[in-house]
Design a protein around this motif. Structure first.
Motif, PDB file in Angstrom:
ATOM      1  N   GLY A 110      72.488  66.223  34.336  1.00 48.40           N
ATOM      2  CA  GLY A 110      72.610  66.993  35.478  1.00 48.40           C
ATOM      3  C   GLY A 110      74.205  67.225  35.787  1.00 48.40           C
ATOM      4  O   GLY A 110      75.075  66.799  35.025  1.00 48.40           O
ATOM      5  N   GLU A 111      74.253  67.768  36.898  1.00 49.05           N
ATOM      6  CA  GLU A 111      75.741  67.824  37.504  1.00 49.05           C
ATOM      7  C   GLU A 111      76.451  66.612  37.460  1.00 49.05           C
ATOM      8  O   GLU A 111      77.411  66.197  36.918  1.00 49.05           O
ATOM      9  CB  GLU A 111      75.970  68.516  38.931  1.00 49.05           C
ATOM     10  CG  GLU A 111      77.004  69.342  38.848  1.00 49.05           C
ATOM     11  CD  GLU A 111      76.624  70.260  40.032  1.00 49.05           C
ATOM     12  OE1 GLU A 111      77.797  70.728  40.680  1.00 49.05           O
ATOM     13  OE2 GLU A 111      75.683  70.654  40.307  1.00 49.05           O
ATOM     14  N   THR A 112      75.560  65.442  37.974  1.00 44.56           N
ATOM     15  CA  THR A 112      76.131  64.013  38.166  1.00 44.56           C
ATOM     16  C   THR A 112      75.267  63.457  36.879  1.00 44.56           C
ATOM     17  O   THR A 112      74.003  63.506  37.119  1.00 44.56           O
ATOM     18  CB  THR A 112      76.051  63.479  39.246  1.00 44.56           C
ATOM     19  OG1 THR A 112      74.614  63.849  39.754  1.00 44.56           O
ATOM     20  CG2 THR A 112      77.195  63.762  40.154  1.00 44.56           C
ATOM     21  N   ARG A 113      75.847  63.042  35.879  1.00 47.12           N
ATOM     22  CA  ARG A 113      75.125  62.524  34.549  1.00 47.12           C
ATOM     23  C   ARG A 113      74.771  60.963  35.131  1.00 47.12           C
ATOM     24  O   ARG A 113      75.670  60.206  35.436  1.00 47.12           O
ATOM     25  CB  ARG A 113      75.730  62.378  33.332  1.00 47.12           C
ATOM     26  CG  ARG A 113      74.930  62.076  32.210  1.00 47.12           C
ATOM     27  CD  ARG A 113      75.695  62.139  31.025  1.00 47.12           C
ATOM     28  NE  ARG A 113      76.006  63.438  30.707  1.00 47.12           N
ATOM     29  CZ  ARG A 113      75.280  64.165  29.694  1.00 47.12           C
ATOM     30  NH1 ARG A 113      74.687  63.331  28.814  1.00 47.12           N
ATOM     31  NH2 ARG A 113      75.665  65.320  29.563  1.00 47.12           N
ATOM     32  N   LEU A 114      73.436  60.649  35.235  1.00 45.38           N
ATOM     33  CA  LEU A 114      73.114  59.295  35.792  1.00 45.38           C
ATOM     34  C   LEU A 114      72.655  58.579  34.420  1.00 45.38           C
ATOM     35  O   LEU A 114      72.035  58.984  33.523  1.00 45.38           O
ATOM     36  CB  LEU A 114      71.844  59.418  36.453  1.00 45.38           C
ATOM     37  CG  LEU A 114      72.148  60.154  37.537  1.00 45.38           C
ATOM     38  CD1 LEU A 114      70.844  60.421  38.586  1.00 45.38           C
ATOM     39  CD2 LEU A 114      73.207  59.567  38.744  1.00 45.38           C
ATOM     40  N   PRO A 115      72.970  57.229  34.334  1.00 48.29           N
ATOM     41  CA  PRO A 115      72.478  56.448  33.073  1.00 48.29           C
ATOM     42  C   PRO A 115      70.955  56.411  33.088  1.00 48.29           C
ATOM     43  O   PRO A 115      70.162  56.499  34.018  1.00 48.29           O
ATOM     44  CB  PRO A 115      73.131  54.999  33.531  1.00 48.29           C
ATOM     45  CG  PRO A 115      73.597  55.274  34.701  1.00 48.29           C
ATOM     46  CD  PRO A 115      73.686  56.308  35.260  1.00 48.29           C
ATOM     47  N   PHE A 116      70.376  56.499  31.954  1.00 51.86           N
ATOM     48  CA  PHE A 116      69.170  56.306  31.586  1.00 51.86           C
ATOM     49  C   PHE A 116      68.226  54.911  32.365  1.00 51.86           C
ATOM     50  O   PHE A 116      67.542  54.874  32.816  1.00 51.86           O
ATOM     51  CB  PHE A 116      68.836  55.976  29.919  1.00 51.86           C
ATOM     52  CG  PHE A 116      68.367  57.306  29.680  1.00 51.86           C
ATOM     53  CD1 PHE A 116      67.261  58.040  29.735  1.00 51.86           C
ATOM     54  CD2 PHE A 116      69.500  58.045  28.894  1.00 51.86           C
ATOM     55  CE1 PHE A 116      66.760  59.087  28.942  1.00 51.86           C
ATOM     56  CE2 PHE A 116      69.127  59.214  28.146  1.00 51.86           C
ATOM     57  CZ  PHE A 116      67.737  59.720  28.225  1.00 51.86           C
ATOM     58  N   VAL A 117      69.062  53.906  32.490  1.00 53.13           N
ATOM     59  CA  VAL A 117      68.820  52.668  32.958  1.00 53.13           C
ATOM     60  C   VAL A 117      68.523  52.774  34.406  1.00 53.13           C
ATOM     61  O   VAL A 117      67.644  52.628  35.034  1.00 53.13           O
ATOM     62  CB  VAL A 117      69.843  51.608  32.829  1.00 53.13           C
ATOM     63  CG1 VAL A 117      69.303  50.310  33.350  1.00 53.13           C
ATOM     64  CG2 VAL A 117      70.336  51.428  31.298  1.00 53.13           C
ATOM     65  N   THR A 118      69.334  53.494  35.127  1.00 53.05           N
ATOM     66  CA  THR A 118      69.042  53.888  36.469  1.00 53.05           C
ATOM     67  C   THR A 118      67.851  54.766  36.771  1.00 53.05           C
ATOM     68  O   THR A 118      67.041  54.372  37.730  1.00 53.05           O
ATOM     69  CB  THR A 118      70.423  54.732  37.126  1.00 53.05           C
ATOM     70  OG1 THR A 118      71.516  54.144  36.593  1.00 53.05           O
ATOM     71  CG2 THR A 118      70.297  54.772  38.742  1.00 53.05           C
ATOM     72  N   VAL A 119      67.681  55.826  35.877  1.00 50.73           N
ATOM     73  CA  VAL A 119      66.400  56.507  35.715  1.00 50.73           C
ATOM     74  C   VAL A 119      65.353  55.597  35.460  1.00 50.73           C
ATOM     75  O   VAL A 119      64.236  55.668  36.485  1.00 50.73           O
ATOM     76  CB  VAL A 119      66.433  57.627  34.804  1.00 50.73           C
ATOM     77  CG1 VAL A 119      64.875  58.612  34.692  1.00 50.73           C
ATOM     78  CG2 VAL A 119      67.616  58.618  34.958  1.00 50.73           C
ATOM     79  N   LEU A 120      65.333  54.831  34.680  1.00 46.49           N
ATOM     80  CA  LEU A 120      64.205  53.911  34.348  1.00 46.49           C
ATOM     81  C   LEU A 120      63.797  52.993  35.737  1.00 46.49           C
ATOM     82  O   LEU A 120      62.799  52.693  35.976  1.00 46.49           O
ATOM     83  CB  LEU A 120      64.350  53.125  33.187  1.00 46.49           C
ATOM     84  CG  LEU A 120      64.018  53.894  31.864  1.00 46.49           C
ATOM     85  CD1 LEU A 120      64.742  53.003  30.346  1.00 46.49           C
ATOM     86  CD2 LEU A 120      62.998  54.654  31.828  1.00 46.49           C
ATOM     87  N   ASN A 130      60.897  51.482  40.463  1.00 44.02           N
ATOM     88  CA  ASN A 130      60.800  50.865  41.752  1.00 44.02           C
ATOM     89  C   ASN A 130      59.780  51.692  42.508  1.00 44.02           C
ATOM     90  O   ASN A 130      58.909  51.299  43.335  1.00 44.02           O
ATOM     91  CB  ASN A 130      62.105  51.408  42.287  1.00 44.02           C
ATOM     92  CG  ASN A 130      63.176  50.257  42.131  1.00 44.02           C
ATOM     93  OD1 ASN A 130      62.922  49.219  41.521  1.00 44.02           O
ATOM     94  ND2 ASN A 130      64.233  50.467  42.590  1.00 44.02           N
ATOM     95  N   HIS A 131      59.759  52.961  42.312  1.00 45.67           N
ATOM     96  CA  HIS A 131      58.866  53.765  43.147  1.00 45.67           C
ATOM     97  C   HIS A 131      57.344  53.795  42.476  1.00 45.67           C
ATOM     98  O   HIS A 131      56.250  53.809  42.995  1.00 45.67           O
ATOM     99  CB  HIS A 131      59.162  55.525  42.911  1.00 45.67           C
ATOM    100  CG  HIS A 131      59.971  55.645  43.666  1.00 45.67           C
ATOM    101  ND1 HIS A 131      59.857  56.160  45.144  1.00 45.67           N
ATOM    102  CD2 HIS A 131      61.571  55.796  43.669  1.00 45.67           C
ATOM    103  CE1 HIS A 131      61.216  56.485  45.849  1.00 45.67           C
ATOM    104  NE2 HIS A 131      62.084  56.264  44.911  1.00 45.67           N
ATOM    105  N   LEU A 132      57.298  53.346  41.141  1.00 50.97           N
ATOM    106  CA  LEU A 132      55.775  53.606  40.508  1.00 50.97           C
ATOM    107  C   LEU A 132      55.096  52.061  40.773  1.00 50.97           C
ATOM    108  O   LEU A 132      54.049  52.041  41.005  1.00 50.97           O
ATOM    109  CB  LEU A 132      55.837  53.921  39.299  1.00 50.97           C
ATOM    110  CG  LEU A 132      56.145  55.216  38.738  1.00 50.97           C
ATOM    111  CD1 LEU A 132      56.330  55.373  37.110  1.00 50.97           C
ATOM    112  CD2 LEU A 132      55.150  56.197  39.507  1.00 50.97           C
ATOM    113  N   TRP A 133      55.788  51.157  40.637  1.00 57.40           N
ATOM    114  CA  TRP A 133      55.143  49.781  40.916  1.00 57.40           C
ATOM    115  C   TRP A 133      56.024  48.930  41.451  1.00 57.40           C
ATOM    116  O   TRP A 133      55.820  47.567  41.526  1.00 57.40           O
ATOM    117  CB  TRP A 133      54.657  49.108  39.622  1.00 57.40           C
ATOM    118  CG  TRP A 133      55.502  48.897  38.240  1.00 57.40           C
ATOM    119  CD1 TRP A 133      56.409  47.828  38.288  1.00 57.40           C
ATOM    120  CD2 TRP A 133      55.757  49.829  37.327  1.00 57.40           C
ATOM    121  NE1 TRP A 133      56.954  47.781  37.172  1.00 57.40           N
ATOM    122  CE2 TRP A 133      56.891  48.976  36.443  1.00 57.40           C
ATOM    123  CE3 TRP A 133      55.426  50.840  37.149  1.00 57.40           C
ATOM    124  CZ2 TRP A 133      57.426  49.697  35.505  1.00 57.40           C
ATOM    125  CZ3 TRP A 133      55.851  51.695  35.693  1.00 57.40           C
ATOM    126  CH2 TRP A 133      57.044  50.739  35.147  1.00 57.40           C
TER     127      TRP A 133
END
Ligand code: ATP
Ligand code: MG
Lengths: 352, 253
Positions: free
Chosen positions: A34-44, A49-52
């Motif tokens: 996206g406009e700010t590219r975020l590392p995959f690790v952060t996404v995962l 964090n949110h899911l479990w």
């Protein structure tokens, strides 16, 4: 008849396990880029964090972007892509017309009129949301088209079903023109320049406003759509040689056609009400998939749903990153990417 | 399967296409339908296939009312090869024949060995096994017609309806198709234009202007007077080398 029968052909869903993997990867990519590219690790990590409640340390702002904006947006894009592609599959199969898509049936035009009536003309005085207006508009337009088609094909009934399909397409064209004209009329009458710009943007497809609230409905209709189409996969196959061919293969043509097209109308109504009228997906993806996996619906339905989802998530990423600092309407991207891709597939197919 | 038409009439937009047709077709019989263009052969076939509702009268198949039979049920008994049916889909010959098994499959009951056997047998019967992998749009007209017939055979019907099945076929395949049809142990109704081919039927019915003007044995029905009156041709009958009657058409009247 020889009894040493040929071996039963292998089930056609061998590659099915790939679908969730590909879909998952696409959605992750759609969330990271996206406009700010975020590392995959952060996404995962954010997802964990949110899911479990994994409790990884992540930047609060980045986590917010991922969880509250990009993920629902990617999910809705995937649902819309799958849903619109399926609509194309169903309409093209049932109406035996390669040009059939939600646009042609007046669904998108009706949704636009509904949305414009609510936002620009102020129908309902703020009590009705734009989504509800669009959904009502889509169903209303489809109702008009269906009634008109019935009037055109008349009381012929009893198997002259091919003509009924032609009538439905002609009625769809008439309905689309009418509702598009209404939309233009309302915008010209009562929109100021700012509103007009906003509405034009929405008409070309807009995922900017998507939040978690919107995900449920989109997910529900697209999953239900896939299930319904798979359930009726043989019925859809039976239309290969036209409606009479289907009837002589034991398909109750009016019932199947009526229920699947009505389901399609609801699906498109819900999707368009959330993201606007995105063109080209319903038209191109099914054709592309026919070239790749063949015309049988046991493969075509899952392949089209998957390809539609991937295509629209990718289109959304492109729409956000093509012009720095500006978001393009996603419909522009689907058309810009889809048209040449379609041409390529056609040429390739003709050579085979 | 025994078929009985009782005072069947059909119309479209108030134009009568079939009027008061009554005939009984016995189990295992090969019944030929002949008549000039537009005489209602295809319409009658569509009624028999359950694709068109008669406006009055009815059709009984094995003493059951065809109009009340559920579509799926009907498709397991009656197979129909239309006069023309085409597709733009990219599918192979085998996939086209597979369609004939749809009445036996459901969303939950998958493809099985009996389906496979039926498809293989149907392909063999029309000599299209070698073409099984070919794409539909690469086939010639006659090959397509044979695939349609294979599809109908794969339905494993008790009544087979063939609307001008020898159209597009070369002479060898016309003869082998007629031999195939004659050898099938089921009830068959076949619309034909070649009156000499029609003599191979057990009985024939002659349609003219939506009415059934004659039924009976081919050699009784196809006489000079009827050919002049219904078809408008001058014809003479003579015996073929094997002793069967042959028609020779000299000119249009
Ligand atoms: N949908 C329709 N609307 C009006 N008339 C029709 C329709 N379908 C068929 N007809 C008419 O009904 C008559 C019988 O048609 P049908 O197709 O049964 O003829 P046929 O005997 O099969 O002719 P052919 O030998 O040319 O195949 C024709 O005059 C035709 O024009
Ligand atoms: Mg005909």
């Amino acid at each position: 008849m020889t009894m040493e029968a040929a071996p039963v052909r292998a089930v056609t869903w061998r590659g099915l396990w790939l679908a969730p993997v590909v879909l998952g990867m696409t959605i992750l990519a759609g969330t990271a880029i996206g406009e700010t590219r975020l590392p995959f690790v952060t996404v995962l990590r954010t997802l964990a964090n949110h899911l479990w409640g994994a409790g990884y340390p992540v930047d609060g702002i980045e986590a917010g972007i991922i969880w509250s904006y990009r993920l629902p947006r990617a999910l809705v894009a995937a649902c819309c892509g799958a849903g619109l592609a399926l609509t194309g599959v169903v309409l093209q199969a049932l109406l035996r017309n390669p040009l059939a898509d939600p646009y042609l049936m007046g669904l998108s035009a009706g949704a636009s009129t509904g949305a414009v009536l609510v936002t620009v003309a102020g129908l309902g005085g703020g009590a009705i949301s734009m989504s509800l207006g669009a959904l009502t508009g889509a169903l209303l337009a489809f109702g008009c088209v269906a009634v008109l088609a019935r009037a055109v094909s008349g009381d012929v009934g009893g198997g002259r079903a091919t003509q009924a399909a032609a009538a439905l397409i002609l009625a769809g064209i008439a309905g689309s023109q009418l509702f598009n004209a209404l939309t233009a009329f309302i915008i010209a009458r009562s929109a100021n320049a700012e509103q007009a710009r906003g509405i034009m943007f929405w008409l070309m497809g807009n995922l900017s406003g998507i939040r978690w609230d919107d995900v449920g409905a989109c997910m529900a209709v697209s999953v239900a759509g896939v299930a319904l189409c798979l359930w009726h996969r043989r019925g859809l196959d039976a239309f290969t040689f036209g409606a009479d061919g289907a009837a002589s293969l034991g398909i109750n043509v009016p019932a199947l056609r009526g229920s699947l097209i009505a389901a399609t109308a609801v699906m498109v109504g819900v999707l368009v009400s959330k993201v606007g009228a995105i063109g080209f997906v319903g038209l191109v993806v099914p054709h592309a998939m026919r070239f790749l996996v063949g015309a049988r619906h046991d493969r075509l339905v899952p392949a089209s749903a998957l390809a539609g989802a991937v295509f629209l998530v990718a289109a959304d990423v492109i729409s956000r990153s093509l012009v720095p600092g500006q978001v393009l309407p996603i419909g522009v991207v689907t058309a810009l990417v889809g048209a040449p891709a379609f041409a390529l597939i056609l040429v390739h197919g003709a050579r085979k | 399967m025994k078929v009985e038409l009782r005072h069947l009439s059909a119309r479209i937009h108030r134009a009568p296409l079939l009027e008061d047709i009554s005939v009984r077709i016995d189990r295992g019989e090969l019944f030929g339908l002949v008549g000039p263009n537009g005489s209602g052969k295809s319409t009658l076939m569509r009624c028999l296939a359950g694709l068109q509702r008669p406006t009055s009268g009815g059709i009984l198949v094995d003493d059951a009312d065809l109009a009340r039979m559920p579509a799926r049920h009907r498709a397991r008994r009656i197979a129909f090869v239309q006069q023309q049916a085409d597709t733009t889909d990219r599918l192979t010959v085998r996939q086209a024949v597979d369609l004939g098994r749809i009445p036996y499959l459901s969303a939950l009951r998958g493809w099985g060995r009996s389906d496979e056997t039926a498809v293989e047998a149907a392909l063999t019967a029309v000599e299209m096994t070698a073409f099984a992998g070919r794409l539909w749009h690469t086939l010639s007209g006659g090959e397509r017609q044979r695939v349609h017939i294979a599809r109908a055979l794969a339905q494993d019907p008790r009544l087979l309806l063939l609307d001008e099945p020898t159209n597009h076929l070369d002479i060898r395949h016309q003869l082998s198709l007629m031999a195939l049809v004659r050898a099938l142990p089921i009830t068959r109704v076949i619309a034909l234009h070649d009156l000499n081919q029609a003599t191979a039927c057990d009985r024939i019915g002659v349609l003219s202007g939506g009415r059934l003007v004659a039924t009976g044995l081919p050699r009784d029905v196809l006489n000079e007077d009827l050919l002049a009156e219904v078809f408008g041709v001058a014809a003479t009958r003579h015996a073929a080398p094997d002793g069967s009657p042959r028609l020779h058409f000299s000119h249009a009247l």
